[in-house]
Write a protein that holds these residues in place. Structure first.
Motif, mmCIF file in Angstrom:
data_model
loop_
_atom_site.group_PDB
_atom_site.id
_atom_site.type_symbol
_atom_site.label_atom_id
_atom_site.label_comp_id
_atom_site.label_asym_id
_atom_site.label_seq_id
_atom_site.Cartn_x
_atom_site.Cartn_y
_atom_site.Cartn_z
ATOM 1 N N ASP A 29 19.633 24.225 -17.029
ATOM 2 C CA ASP A 29 19.825 23.721 -18.388
ATOM 3 C C ASP A 29 21.119 24.248 -18.990
ATOM 4 O OD1 ASP A 29 19.029 26.414 -18.909
ATOM 5 O OD2 ASP A 29 18.254 25.809 -20.856
ATOM 6 N N TRP A 30 21.520 23.644 -20.131
ATOM 7 C CA TRP A 30 22.799 23.971 -20.764
ATOM 8 C C TRP A 30 22.902 25.437 -21.147
ATOM 9 C CZ3 TRP A 30 24.384 25.746 -25.601
ATOM 10 C CH2 TRP A 30 25.753 25.591 -25.891
ATOM 11 N N ARG A 31 21.795 26.037 -21.573
ATOM 12 C CA ARG A 31 21.812 27.442 -21.992
ATOM 13 C C ARG A 31 21.792 28.402 -20.814
ATOM 14 N NH1 ARG A 31 17.022 28.494 -25.982
ATOM 15 N NH2 ARG A 31 18.022 30.543 -26.070
ATOM 16 N N LYS A 32 21.592 27.868 -19.612
ATOM 17 C CA LYS A 32 21.469 28.696 -18.402
ATOM 18 C C LYS A 32 20.265 29.646 -18.489
ATOM 19 C CE LYS A 32 26.369 28.493 -17.150
ATOM 20 N NZ LYS A 32 26.704 27.440 -18.119
ATOM 21 N N ARG A 33 19.238 29.194 -19.207
ATOM 22 C CA ARG A 33 18.010 29.968 -19.318
ATOM 23 C C ARG A 33 16.929 29.454 -18.385
ATOM 24 N NH1 ARG A 33 17.036 32.566 -24.183
ATOM 25 N NH2 ARG A 33 15.159 33.305 -23.130
ATOM 26 N N SER A 34 17.038 28.179 -17.964
ATOM 27 C CA SER A 34 16.034 27.571 -17.091
ATOM 28 C C SER A 34 16.718 27.014 -15.854
ATOM 29 C CB SER A 34 15.294 26.435 -17.820
ATOM 30 O OG SER A 34 14.659 26.896 -18.985
ATOM 31 N N ARG A 35 16.191 27.353 -14.685
ATOM 32 C CA ARG A 35 16.741 26.842 -13.434
ATOM 33 C C ARG A 35 15.577 26.462 -12.524
ATOM 34 N NH1 ARG A 35 21.382 27.087 -9.928
ATOM 35 N NH2 ARG A 35 20.827 25.574 -8.311
ATOM 36 N N GLY A 36 15.553 25.225 -12.107
ATOM 37 C CA GLY A 36 14.494 24.766 -11.223
ATOM 38 C C GLY A 36 15.035 24.298 -9.896
ATOM 39 N N LYS A 37 14.166 23.645 -9.117
ATOM 40 C CA LYS A 37 14.530 23.123 -7.805
ATOM 41 C C LYS A 37 13.933 21.733 -7.671
ATOM 42 C CE LYS A 37 15.861 22.853 -3.521
ATOM 43 N NZ LYS A 37 17.278 22.550 -3.223
ATOM 44 N N ALA A 38 14.800 20.725 -7.534
ATOM 45 C CA ALA A 38 14.331 19.340 -7.422
ATOM 46 C C ALA A 38 14.119 18.952 -5.971
ATOM 47 C CB ALA A 38 15.347 18.395 -8.066
ATOM 48 N N VAL A 78 14.959 19.727 -17.078
ATOM 49 C CA VAL A 78 15.242 20.275 -15.745
ATOM 50 C C VAL A 78 13.928 20.420 -14.988
ATOM 51 C CG1 VAL A 78 17.378 21.459 -16.384
ATOM 52 C CG2 VAL A 78 15.195 22.643 -16.652
ATOM 53 N N PRO A 79 13.968 20.346 -13.665
ATOM 54 C CA PRO A 79 12.724 20.426 -12.887
ATOM 55 C C PRO A 79 12.139 21.822 -12.883
ATOM 56 C CG PRO A 79 14.617 20.429 -11.418
ATOM 57 C CD PRO A 79 15.157 20.186 -12.797
ATOM 58 N N ASP A 80 10.883 21.920 -12.464
ATOM 59 C CA ASP A 80 10.298 23.240 -12.286
ATOM 60 C C ASP A 80 10.792 23.831 -10.969
ATOM 61 O OD1 ASP A 80 8.803 22.107 -10.201
ATOM 62 O OD2 ASP A 80 7.008 21.854 -11.422
ATOM 63 N N GLU A 81 10.224 24.935 -10.547
ATOM 64 C CA GLU A 81 10.721 25.653 -9.375
ATOM 65 C C GLU A 81 10.034 25.241 -8.083
ATOM 66 O OE1 GLU A 81 10.190 29.727 -10.409
ATOM 67 O OE2 GLU A 81 11.808 29.756 -11.892
ATOM 68 N N SER A 82 9.180 24.239 -8.142
ATOM 69 C CA SER A 82 8.360 23.903 -6.974
ATOM 70 C C SER A 82 9.127 23.169 -5.883
ATOM 71 C CB SER A 82 7.170 23.038 -7.409
ATOM 72 O OG SER A 82 7.623 21.766 -7.864
ATOM 73 N N GLY A 83 10.236 22.526 -6.233
ATOM 74 C CA GLY A 83 10.957 21.723 -5.254
ATOM 75 C C GLY A 83 10.257 20.428 -4.913
ATOM 76 N N THR A 84 9.304 20.017 -5.755
ATOM 77 C CA THR A 84 8.527 18.805 -5.466
ATOM 78 C C THR A 84 8.793 17.680 -6.454
ATOM 79 O OG1 THR A 84 6.644 19.557 -6.798
ATOM 80 C CG2 THR A 84 6.682 20.205 -4.468
ATOM 81 N N GLN A 85 9.545 17.933 -7.509
ATOM 82 C CA GLN A 85 9.753 16.930 -8.547
ATOM 83 C C GLN A 85 11.040 16.133 -8.308
ATOM 84 O OE1 GLN A 85 9.539 19.486 -12.118
ATOM 85 N NE2 GLN A 85 7.563 18.532 -12.563
ATOM 86 N N VAL A 86 11.014 14.878 -8.677
ATOM 87 C CA VAL A 86 12.210 14.042 -8.623
ATOM 88 C C VAL A 86 12.899 14.121 -9.980
ATOM 89 C CG1 VAL A 86 13.031 11.650 -8.591
ATOM 90 C CG2 VAL A 86 11.459 12.470 -6.824
ATOM 91 N N LEU A 87 14.181 14.468 -9.952
ATOM 92 C CA LEU A 87 14.997 14.492 -11.159
ATOM 93 C C LEU A 87 15.655 13.120 -11.294
ATOM 94 C CD1 LEU A 87 17.853 14.958 -12.714
ATOM 95 C CD2 LEU A 87 15.984 16.442 -13.425
ATOM 96 N N LEU A 88 15.284 12.384 -12.331
ATOM 97 C CA LEU A 88 15.790 11.026 -12.528
ATOM 98 C C LEU A 88 16.943 11.074 -13.529
ATOM 99 C CD1 LEU A 88 15.083 8.034 -11.701
ATOM 100 C CD2 LEU A 88 13.994 7.883 -13.952
#
Length: 470
Positions: A29-38, A78-88
């Motif tokens: 995310d823009w604030r660099k507070r949330s990082r996931g895996k798509a 932004v996606p969660d950390e599971s690596g299972t979500q599609v980022l559209l």
């Protein structure tokens, strides 16, 4: 998942399904507070492709996170950390489909950058008034999904108020074509307003019909020094009386917030802020002439000086000076970021209660955290403050967040609730506030929100864990 990726590539093309390499631009995310895996970033070009992607993901039991310009501040895109979500990602859907001068509307796709929409409207001789600090990169779909506000809400309303129609892909992959642009349509529930502000949890906005306005004959900007927040509220009342609907912007900025801009952007010249606790930025968009606008402003400021709610003021002499004043206001979040990690809030309280809210909450936070610094600024004209909290001088900002973020949020939100306000004014709920909402919103309202989510997205395909939990 290999079969799903193949299906997605068949829909949008191999080049627009990104599953390898550096995906930071979409996953952080823009604030660099949330990082996931798509699982993958998918970039459709048409509404039909969006619908086909949604159907494919629903069939595979894969959730989708819609994303526009990824400028949000609540971790909602932004996606969660599971690596299972599609980022559209909808940024390829950026076409202006139509301008209707007689109807005063413009129809654009969701990935259209806000500034491009503003420029296109102006080139056609019209005003599109939504204005945000991130307008060079945020998209109209994202603005609608969070019901963004900005600096001209006082006159034109939030993004919701600027929208006359939507095109939406449902959780089942169906397309709702609601772009009529009608100002009156009383045939049942207002589906448009249901999707606006839902942060992609009920459907995916793919296009919108937005209102246009005539360009003002003149726009003037003034900067005023005020002795207190009470005086800022008094000045607002005078401005509404003298300028009426010509008053398009009324921003308040605390002295410390402005001092951070002076510290980190030394090239900026900030007027009048050193000797007063607050400054106010006013905008007057006049339909008659520059002379009429300037006369109105001068009468307003003369009255305010006589009544003591303003100690000094300057009126921009030209457009360049006006842009410089607005640039100071828009640089506060960037200056705060330069100062270090901080705790952000986007709250709304009735304008009449803002001085008391700030006085009480400032005192509670100072008692809890000696030396805490308050970065208080925002849209006083519509009761929306960015009431942000900075660590004491010399402190470890990361440790400050670990030690105090939860406690600070509780103090701020409890005070908001006490004063009848909202913990989210214009940024949305996202993932950051989703677990706070039940504490500060009516249980009846929360259950109705859950019922809507269950009805429109029973399988939880669209942006799960945002806005409301089932």
């Amino acid at each position: 998942m290999t079969d799903l990726l193949k299906t997605l590539k068949d829909i949008v093309g191999d080049a627009h399904v990104l599953a390898e390499g550096d995906l930071t631009a979409w996953e952080q995310d823009w604030r660099k507070r949330s990082r996931g895996k798509a699982l993958a970033v998918v970039r459709p070009r048409t509404t039909q492709e969006v619908a086909d992607v949604v159907r494919a993901c629903a069939a595979a039991g894969t959730s989708i996170v819609p994303q526009g310009g990824n400028t949000g501040l609540v971790g909602g895109s932004v996606p969660d950390e599971s690596g299972t979500q599609v980022l559209l990602s909808l940024t390829r859907m950026n076409t202006v489909r139509n301008i209707d001068p007689a109807n005063l509307t413009i129809t654009v796709e969701a990935g259209c950058v806000l500034q491009s929409l503003q420029d296109t409207a102006q080139e056609a001789g019209f005003l599109f008034p939504l204005s945000l600090a991130a307008e060079g990169s945020c998209t109209i779909g994202g603005n609608l999904s969070t019901n963004a506000g900005g600096t001209q809400v006082l006159r034109y309303g939030n993004t919701r108020d600027l929208c006359l129609g939507l095109e939406v892909v449902t959780a089942q992959g169906e397309i709702w074509e609601g772009l009529s642009g009608l100002r009156k349509d009383n045939t049942g529930y207002d589906l448009r307003d249901l999707f606006i502000g839902s942060e992609g949890t009920l459907g995916i906005i793919t296009a919108a019909t937005m209102k246009l306005y005539p360009l003002p004959a003149a726009t003037l900007t003034a900067w005023a020094a005020v002795p207190s927040l009470e005086d800022a509220v008094k000045l607002l009342g005078l401005a509404q009386k003298h300028l009426a609907s010509s008053l398009t912007g009324f921003e308040v900025m605390g002295q410390f917030a402005l001092s951070l801009v002076a510290k980190h952007f030394t090239q900026m010249r900030i007027p009048l802020y050193k000797d007063v606790p607050y400054c106010v930025l006013l905008e007057n968009a006049d339909s008659e002439s520059e002379l009429h606008a300037r006369t109105q402003f001068e009468r307003l400021l003369e009255t305010a000086l006589e009544e003591g709610c303003v100690t000094d003021a300057v009126v921009a002499e030209n457009l360049a000076q006006a842009h410089q004043l607005w640039h100071i206001r828009e640089s506060i979040p960037l200056a705060q970021a330069e100062e270090g990690l901080n705790i952000k809030h986007d709250i709304s309280v009735a304008v009449s209660r803002i001085p008391q809210y700030c006085r009480e909450t400032d005192a509670l936070l100072a008692q809890e955290i000696p030396g805490v610094r308050m970065v208080n600024f925002g849209h006083l004209g519509d009761g929306n403050l960015h009431y942000n909290v900075q660590a004491p001088v010399g402190g470890d900002a990361a440790q400050f967040l670990r030690d105090y973020e939860e406690r600070v949020n509780t103090i701020v939100y409890d005070q908001v609730h006490k004063h009848g306000g909202s913990i989210s004014a214009e940024h949305g709920v996202g993932s950051i506030k989703v677990d706070k909402v039940p504490n500060y919103k009516s249980p009846v309202a929360v259950e109705m929100m859950r019922a809507v989510k269950r009805a429109l997205d029973p399988r939880g395909t669209l942006n799960p864990g945002r806005v409301v939990r089932l």
